[in-house]
Design an enzyme around this catalytic site. Structure first.
Site, PDB file in Angstrom:
ATOM      1  N   LYS A 278      76.476   4.778 142.699  1.00 31.42           N
ATOM      2  CA  LYS A 278      76.399   4.938 144.150  1.00 31.42           C
ATOM      3  C   LYS A 278      74.948   4.887 144.608  1.00 31.42           C
ATOM      4  CE  LYS A 278      80.843   5.470 144.658  1.00 31.42           C
ATOM      5  NZ  LYS A 278      81.221   4.911 143.366  1.00 31.42           N
ATOM      6  N   ASP A 279      74.780   4.566 145.879  1.00 35.06           N
ATOM      7  CA  ASP A 279      73.477   4.351 146.473  1.00 35.06           C
ATOM      8  C   ASP A 279      72.603   5.593 146.409  1.00 35.06           C
ATOM      9  OD1 ASP A 279      72.015   4.187 149.607  1.00 35.06           O
ATOM     10  OD2 ASP A 279      71.650   2.673 148.094  1.00 35.06           O
ATOM     11  N   LYS A 280      71.297   5.404 146.379  1.00 38.40           N
ATOM     12  CA  LYS A 280      70.368   6.532 146.368  1.00 38.40           C
ATOM     13  C   LYS A 280      70.140   7.064 147.780  1.00 38.40           C
ATOM     14  CE  LYS A 280      65.705   7.988 145.168  1.00 38.40           C
ATOM     15  NZ  LYS A 280      64.456   7.677 144.453  1.00 38.40           N
ATOM     16  N   LEU A 527      71.480   0.121 144.893  1.00 37.21           N
ATOM     17  CA  LEU A 527      72.743  -0.438 145.314  1.00 37.21           C
ATOM     18  C   LEU A 527      73.441   0.512 146.258  1.00 37.21           C
ATOM     19  CD1 LEU A 527      74.146  -1.862 141.963  1.00 37.21           C
ATOM     20  CD2 LEU A 527      72.826  -3.031 143.701  1.00 37.21           C
TER      21      LEU A 527
END
Length: 696
Positions: A278-280, A527
Site C-alpha cells: 500500500k501507498d506511503k 505505489l
C-alpha cells in the site's frame, strides 16, 4: 514536520518555479493530449488549464512526463479542472478488499480473550513426578529438588520465582543433554545458558515459557529479559498457526511498518504475509498474517507505535501471500478545486463513474529518479549489463522523490563521489539502507570487479525484475494509447483481443507476473495501490474478435485487452500489433528472440499476461465539500475512529468554508492505478512534482 511538508519554494536556475512558463492541456477530438506553450509569461491562464512547469535549466534533467511512458489519451472529451491530490495523508485513504469482497477496516485494538487453556498452562498444571525422576537421574538430587520446588510454586501462585539456576558445569555435552531434556519432556519451560561462578563454568537458567519478553544476549545477569526463539515450536493445538490482524498505517509503506513491528517483536520481516503493498503518503488499512505470534503481544505494541495501529486479531491456518485480494477501496479528496463552475466538476465526476478510464500503468511504475526504470529494463533486455549498472548508479537530479531535500542532496553527492572516485568502500559507508539495488551492486563489484551481470543478479529478484516489467508496461501504455487514438473508446473492432470463456480461446497461465514483494527501494516504495503486476486472474483466456463476434454484439469495449509481451501471449490482429514491434525495434529489443543467454532478462523466457484497456470503478460515489482550513481533515480514517480523533473538527470543516473539495469513493481491481482514474477526472498530470507545485 507536518503532513504538508513539501518545500514551499522550488527554485530552478535562480527563478522561482512558480514563475516559469506553463503548459496548458486541451482535449482534442481524438482525446489526445495537445500541449500549447504560452508565448509570454503575461498570458493569463485559468488554474484548471495549467498543466506543468517547464524546467529550462541546462544543469538539471527534466522530470519524467506522462507522454514519455505512453500516457496520452482520455476517454471523456469533457474539460478537466484543477484539484490538489494528497495535500494531507487523510486525503488518500485505501482500504483493502479481500477475496470475499469485504472491505478491510480497523475496528478494534483489543486482543481477543483466549478462553481455552494454552498447551503450556495445561502442562504446567499437570503431574510431573515421572519427569522429575528422569531429570534426577540426569542432573542429580540437588537440581531435581530445585526444579520440583520451582514447578510447585509456579503452579500454586503467579508471584513465585521467575527463574532458577541449576548447578554450574563446564561440560558442554552435559548442558546440551539438559537443554534437550527440557525441550522434549518439559516444554512449558525454557532454558538458556548464563555465566557461572567460575570463569570457565556455565549455568543453565530455567524459566516459564511465557514468550513475552525480548531476546536474551549472553553475558548479562539474571535480570536480563529474553525471548525464547524455540517457544513457537510448542504452539497450542487449538489455535491456528498464523495470527491475522488488520494493519492501519499513515505515512509509511507496508514494508517499513512491518519492519518496525517485527523489530519490536524480535522476529524477521519474512514472518509476515500480506496481499499487496500500500501507498506511503496515505492512510491505508490491510490484512496481515504473522507466524505463531500471540494477539496480546501485538496489541501491546499499539501504545508505542506512531502512525501505526494493529487490531481485529484472529488465528487462522494459512498465511497471506501476494495477490490474495480482490482489490482496494479508495476514498480520495481533491482539495483546492477550481473550475468554470460546479457543474463542470459534477459532469466530470459523473462521466468517470459511468465510462471509467484508460487503464494505464501509472507513473509510479517507471520510477522516481532521473533515470526511468523502463530505460534500464531495455538495457537489460539487450544484454548491456555495464550500461544498466551505470544507469542505476547514476547521480539523480533534484526531482528524486525522497522526503527531505537534505537527503536528496546527500544521495546525489554520494553517487557523484562514486562516479568520480570509484571508491566502493567509501561509497558503501555513505549509502542509506533504502538504496537496496545500489548497495547490492557495489558489494558485488567489490568482490568481483567488472562482473556487471553478476552485480545485477545480486539485486533482490523482485527488484531487478521490476526494470524488465517496467519496459513491458511502457510498451503496453503506448499500445493502449494507439488503440484509443485509432479506434476510439466506445466499441470493439475487428482484430481486438477480448476476455472470453470459450474453448477456442488462447489461455495463458500468468506465472511470471508476480506482485512485487520487495518494496524497500526508493524506486518502488511510492505505489498508491497493490503493485499492478497482480494479475486479473491467474489463468487468463482471450480470443481475437472476428466478424461473427462483431455481428453478435457479445463483446463490449470493457472486454478489450492488450498483451504484456511474453512467449505465450498473442497480439491483436490489427494495426496495434505493429505498434509493439515498432517501439521494440526503436529500442533495439526483440519480442520474439533472445538477445543473450540470461533467461530472466529475456522476453522470450517470460510467460506474458493480458490487461484490460479500460478500467471501471465499482460502487462509485462522490460529493462536493466546502471547507475553510486546509489543516482540517475532510475524511475520518480508521485511525481517527479507533483513537476517537478529528470528529468535531471534521464536522466544522464540512459545515462552513469557501474552498471547494471533491470527495470520491470507489473500488478498483488490484491491477488498476487510482491515479489514472484521477487523471481522467482532472485532465492534468498525475506526477508528484506537478501536485507538489499545486500544493504551494
Amino acid at each position: 514536520m507536518g503532513e504538508r511538508d513539501y518545500p514551499m519554494k522550488m527554485k530552478i536556475g535562480g527563478i522561482d518555479r512558480r514563475s516559469i512558463g506553463l503548459l496548458t492541456t486541451f482535449p482534442a477530438v481524438c482525446h489526445r493530449q495537445v500541449k500549447v506553450k504560452p508565448s509570454s509569461l503575461r498570458v493569463l491562464l485559468k488554474p484548471y488549464d495549467y498543466y506543468d512547469c517547464l524546467n529550462q535549466s541546462a544543469a538539471m534533467k527534466s522530470p519524467l512526463e506522462e507522454s514519455d511512458v505512453g500516457i496520452s489519451c482520455y476517454i471523456s472529451p469533457l474539460p478537466g479542472f484543477r484539484g490538489i491530490l494528497k495535500q494531507r495523508y487523510s486525503d488518500f485513504v485505501v482500504n483493502e478488499v479481500d477475496l470475499n469482497g469485504n472491505v478491510i477496516h480497523l475496528t478494534s485494538l483489543e486482543a481477543p480473550t483466549e478462553v481455552k487453556q494454552t498447551a503450556e498452562e495445561h502442562q504446567l498444571n499437570g503431574n510431573h513426578d515421572d519427569e522429575i525422576e528422569s531429570f534426577r537421574a540426569l542432573a542429580g538430587d540437588s537440581d531435581a529438588n530445585s526444579l520440583k520446588e520451582f514447578i510447585d510454586k509456579a503452579t500454586a501462585t503467579s508471584d513465585g520465582a521467575t527463574s532458577i539456576l541449576l548447578s554450574s558445569t563446564s561440560d558442554k555435552l552435559h548442558r546440551t543433554a539438559m537443554h534437550n531434556f527440557f525441550k522434549e519432556k518439559l516444554n512449558f519451560l525454557v532454558t538458556d545458558t548464563v555465566d557461572g561462578p567460575e570463569p570457565s563454568s556455565k549455568c543453565i537458567r530455567v524459566r516459564l515459557n511465557s514468550g513475552a519478553s525480548s531476546k536474551k544476549r549472553k553475558g548479562r545477569g539474571d535480570n536480563t529479559p529474553y525471548y525464547d526463539s524455540r517457544g513457537s515450536d510448542h504452539w497450542p493445538d487449538h489455535l491456528g498457526k498464523f495470527l491475522r490482524f488488520h494493519l492501519c498505517k499513515e505515512n509509511k509503506d507496508t514494508q517499513e511498518a512491518l519492519g518496525l513491528i517485527g523489530k519490536m517483536l524480535g522476529i524477521q520481516p519474512r514472518s509476515f504475509g500480506f496481499s499487496g503493498t500500500k501507498d506511503k503518503r496515505a492512510v491505508t488499512t490491510q490484512q496481515v498474517t504473522v507466524f505463531k505470534q500471540r494477539a496480546n503481544r501485538l496489541a501491546s505494541l499499539n501504545s508505542r507505535l506512531i502512525g501505526i495501529k494493529v487490531g481485529d486479531f484472529c488465528y487462522v491456518n494459512e498465511g497471506l501471500v501476494l495477490g490474495q485480494l480482490h482489490g482496494n477501496r479508495f476514498t480520495i479528496t481533491l482539495r483546492g478545486v477550481v473550475a468554470d463552475s460546479e457543474d463542470t466538476v459534477k459532469a466530470a465526476a459523473d462521466a468517470l463513474g459511468k465510462h471509467g478510464f484508460i487503464n494505464y500503468f501509472g507513473m509510479q511504475r517507471f520510477g522516481t529518479g532521473s533515470v526511468p526504470t523502463h530505460l534500464i529494463g531495455a538495457k537489460l533486455l539487450r544484454g548491456e549489463w555495464k550500461e544498466a549498472v551505470s544507469m542505476i548508479l547514476d547521480p539523480r537530479d533534484v526531482f528524486l522523490n525522497i522526503n527531505f531535500w537534505t537527503q536528496k542532496d546527500d544521495i546525489r553527492r554520494i553517487r557523484e563521489y562514486y562516479k568520480e572516485s570509484e571508491d566502493i568502500d567509501g561509497t558503501l559507508r555513505q549509502l542509506p539502507r533504502f538504496l537496496v539495488a545500489e548497495k547490492a551492486i557495489l558489494q558485488c563489484l567489490k568482490k568481483s570487479p567488472g562482473n556487471y551481470l553478476q552485480a545485477m543478479k545480486a539485486v533482490p529478484r523482485t527488484l531487478r525484475m521490476m526494470y524488465v516489467h517496467s519496459y513491458q508496461s511502457y510498451l503496453w501504455n503506448h499500445a493502449a494509447s494507439m488503440r484509443v487514438q485509432k479506434y476510439g473508446t466506445e466499441q470493439v473492432v475487428l482484430g481486438d483481443l477480448v476476455y472470453c470463456n470459450e474453448e477456442s480461446c488462447n489461455e495463458v497461465v500468468d506465472s511470471e507476473f508476480e506482485a512485487l514483494g520487495c518494496n524497500d527501494s526508493s524506486e518502488i516504495n511510492h505505489l498508491d495501490e497493490v503493485d499492478a503486476r497482480a494479475s486479473e486472474g491467474n489463468c487468463t483466456s482471450v480470443k481475437v474478435v472476428n466478424s461473427e463476434d462483431l455481428a453478435s454484439g457479445r463483446y463490449t469495449y470493457t472486454d478489450v485487452v492488450l498483451p504484456l509481451p511474453g512467449s505465450r501471449v498473442i497480439y491483436p490482429q490489427n494495426d496495434i500489433e505493429q505498434c509493439y514491434q515498432d517501439l521494440a525495434n526503436k529500442d533495439g529489443v526483440s519480442l520474439t528472440e533472445s538477445m543473450h543467454n540470461v533467461k530472466e532478462f529475456s522476453l522470450t523466457s517470460m510467460t506474458g499476461a493480458y490487461r484490460r484497456v479500460f478500467g471501471k470503478a465499482k460502487d462509485f460515489e462522490w460529493e462536493l465539500i466546502k471547507y475553510k482550513d486546509v489543516s482540517i481533515p475532510l475524511t475520518r480514517t480508521d485511525l481517527d475512529i479507533v483513537t476517537k480523533a478529528n470528529k468535531t473538527q471534521n464536522e466544522e470543516a464540512v459545515l462552513q468554508g469557501e474552498q471547494l473539495a471533491l470527495k470520491l469513493s470507489f473500488t478498483l481491481a488490484a491491477s488498476c492505478y487510482a491515479t489514472m482514474a484521477i487523471r481522467e477526472l482532472l485532465k492534468t498530470s498525475t506526477s508528484v512534482a506537478f501536485h507538489k507545485a499545486l500544493n504551494q
